[in-house]
Design a protein around this motif. Structure first.
Motif, PDB file in Angstrom:
ATOM      1  N   PHE A 223      63.622  19.031  21.763  1.00  0.00           N
ATOM      2  CA  PHE A 223      63.341  20.107  20.875  1.00  0.00           C
ATOM      3  C   PHE A 223      63.815  19.729  19.507  1.00  0.00           C
ATOM      4  O   PHE A 223      63.358  19.411  18.224  1.00  0.00           O
ATOM      5  CB  PHE A 223      63.753  21.398  21.074  1.00  0.00           C
ATOM      6  N   LEU A 224      64.989  19.230  19.319  1.00  0.00           N
ATOM      7  CA  LEU A 224      65.597  18.623  18.195  1.00  0.00           C
ATOM      8  C   LEU A 224      64.948  17.296  17.673  1.00  0.00           C
ATOM      9  O   LEU A 224      64.940  17.221  16.341  1.00  0.00           O
ATOM     10  CB  LEU A 224      67.333  18.776  18.050  1.00  0.00           C
ATOM     11  N   ALA A 225      64.768  16.641  18.484  1.00  0.00           N
ATOM     12  CA  ALA A 225      64.122  15.413  18.275  1.00  0.00           C
ATOM     13  C   ALA A 225      62.826  15.595  17.705  1.00  0.00           C
ATOM     14  O   ALA A 225      62.414  14.915  16.604  1.00  0.00           O
ATOM     15  CB  ALA A 225      64.082  14.521  19.544  1.00  0.00           C
ATOM     16  N   TRP A 226      62.000  16.514  18.004  1.00  0.00           N
ATOM     17  CA  TRP A 226      60.770  16.739  17.334  1.00  0.00           C
ATOM     18  C   TRP A 226      60.992  17.217  15.949  1.00  0.00           C
ATOM     19  O   TRP A 226      60.173  17.028  15.444  1.00  0.00           O
ATOM     20  CB  TRP A 226      59.919  17.848  18.469  1.00  0.00           C
ATOM     21  N   LEU A 227      62.040  18.326  15.918  1.00  0.00           N
ATOM     22  CA  LEU A 227      62.153  18.454  14.575  1.00  0.00           C
ATOM     23  C   LEU A 227      62.553  17.484  13.491  1.00  0.00           C
ATOM     24  O   LEU A 227      62.229  17.416  12.322  1.00  0.00           O
ATOM     25  CB  LEU A 227      63.197  19.672  14.736  1.00  0.00           C
ATOM     26  N   ARG A 228      63.314  16.893  14.041  1.00  0.00           N
ATOM     27  CA  ARG A 228      63.924  15.589  13.145  1.00  0.00           C
ATOM     28  C   ARG A 228      62.481  14.715  12.739  1.00  0.00           C
ATOM     29  O   ARG A 228      62.178  14.325  11.692  1.00  0.00           O
ATOM     30  CB  ARG A 228      64.846  14.616  13.887  1.00  0.00           C
ATOM     31  N   THR A 229      61.615  14.293  13.840  1.00  0.00           N
ATOM     32  CA  THR A 229      60.362  13.973  13.374  1.00  0.00           C
ATOM     33  C   THR A 229      59.638  14.635  12.479  1.00  0.00           C
ATOM     34  O   THR A 229      58.888  14.109  11.425  1.00  0.00           O
ATOM     35  CB  THR A 229      59.564  13.586  14.681  1.00  0.00           C
ATOM     36  N   ALA A 230      59.465  16.131  12.733  1.00  0.00           N
ATOM     37  CA  ALA A 230      58.797  17.065  11.524  1.00  0.00           C
ATOM     38  C   ALA A 230      59.345  16.621  10.403  1.00  0.00           C
ATOM     39  O   ALA A 230      58.413  16.376   9.259  1.00  0.00           O
ATOM     40  CB  ALA A 230      58.759  18.190  12.032  1.00  0.00           C
ATOM     41  N   LEU A 231      60.725  16.811  10.033  1.00  0.00           N
ATOM     42  CA  LEU A 231      61.424  16.569   8.747  1.00  0.00           C
ATOM     43  C   LEU A 231      60.893  15.011   8.456  1.00  0.00           C
ATOM     44  O   LEU A 231      60.754  15.080   6.919  1.00  0.00           O
ATOM     45  CB  LEU A 231      62.844  16.692   8.952  1.00  0.00           C
ATOM     46  N   ALA A 232      60.921  14.125   9.086  1.00  0.00           N
ATOM     47  CA  ALA A 232      60.696  12.675   8.557  1.00  0.00           C
ATOM     48  C   ALA A 232      59.275  12.782   8.237  1.00  0.00           C
ATOM     49  O   ALA A 232      58.804  12.190   7.012  1.00  0.00           O
ATOM     50  CB  ALA A 232      60.863  11.809   9.737  1.00  0.00           C
ATOM     51  N   LEU A 233      58.255  13.472   8.909  1.00  0.00           N
ATOM     52  CA  LEU A 233      56.865  13.200   8.400  1.00  0.00           C
ATOM     53  C   LEU A 233      56.667  14.091   7.178  1.00  0.00           C
ATOM     54  O   LEU A 233      56.012  13.647   6.233  1.00  0.00           O
ATOM     55  CB  LEU A 233      55.990  13.830   9.605  1.00  0.00           C
ATOM     56  N   ILE A 234      57.466  15.131   6.906  1.00  0.00           N
ATOM     57  CA  ILE A 234      57.323  15.976   5.846  1.00  0.00           C
ATOM     58  C   ILE A 234      57.891  15.138   4.340  1.00  0.00           C
ATOM     59  O   ILE A 234      57.402  15.104   3.386  1.00  0.00           O
ATOM     60  CB  ILE A 234      57.988  17.241   5.984  1.00  0.00           C
ATOM     61  N   GLY A 235      59.055  14.714   4.560  1.00  0.00           N
ATOM     62  CA  GLY A 235      59.568  13.790   3.696  1.00  0.00           C
ATOM     63  C   GLY A 235      58.808  12.663   3.160  1.00  0.00           C
ATOM     64  O   GLY A 235      58.598  12.133   2.045  1.00  0.00           O
ATOM     65  N   GLY A 236      58.138  11.965   4.179  1.00  0.00           N
ATOM     66  CA  GLY A 236      57.130  10.810   4.038  1.00  0.00           C
ATOM     67  C   GLY A 236      56.037  11.307   3.129  1.00  0.00           C
ATOM     68  O   GLY A 236      55.420  10.853   2.121  1.00  0.00           O
TER      69      GLY A 236
END
Length: 124
Positions: free
Chosen positions: A29-42
């Motif tokens: 779950f936390l890995a998916w959230l990190r991915t989401a944050l990276a996509l939003i930052g990108g």
């Protein structure tokens, strides 16, 4: 979706699985959230740091990344709940097409950025 806000209802189902599995589910779950944050930052980076890119291309790339980030964050909690329930019920873990869709969206953005880097795409 109601279960997202009621973890005690998830815990009321079935039997408690081995804690290692629940903790692994939480790490996923936390890995998916990190991915989401990276996509939003990108998405924000594309919008803010590529001002010379044609507006339509810049907005399309940024919005693709931002929407992918939002969907990824929502999918993270949904996947966590579904996996937790399956483990408690002794069922197979749920499968999803979301990773494929997310990968395709990121690949489209990446290919577009390769074209931009190689050939430019200056706005007016």
């Amino acid at each position: 979706m109601r279960l997202w806000f009621a973890p005690e209802r998830v815990r009321a189902e079935g039997v408690t699985p081995d804690y290692r599995f629940s903790l692994a589910n939480e790490r996923t779950f936390l890995a998916w959230l990190r991915t989401a944050l990276a996509l939003i930052g990108g998405g924000f980076a594309v919008d803010q740091f590529l001002p010379h890119l044609a507006w339509g291309v810049r907005a399309g790339l940024a919005l693709t990344l931002l929407v992918a980030g939002v969907l990824c964050a929502l999918r993270a909690v949904n996947h966590w709940v579904r996996c937790e329930r399956a483990m408690r019920r002794g069922e197979d873990l749920p499968v999803s097409r979301f990773p494929v869709l997310l990968s395709l969206a990121v690949a489209v953005v990446a290919v577009t950025m390769v074209v931009v880097v190689l050939f430019g795409w200056e706005g007016s």
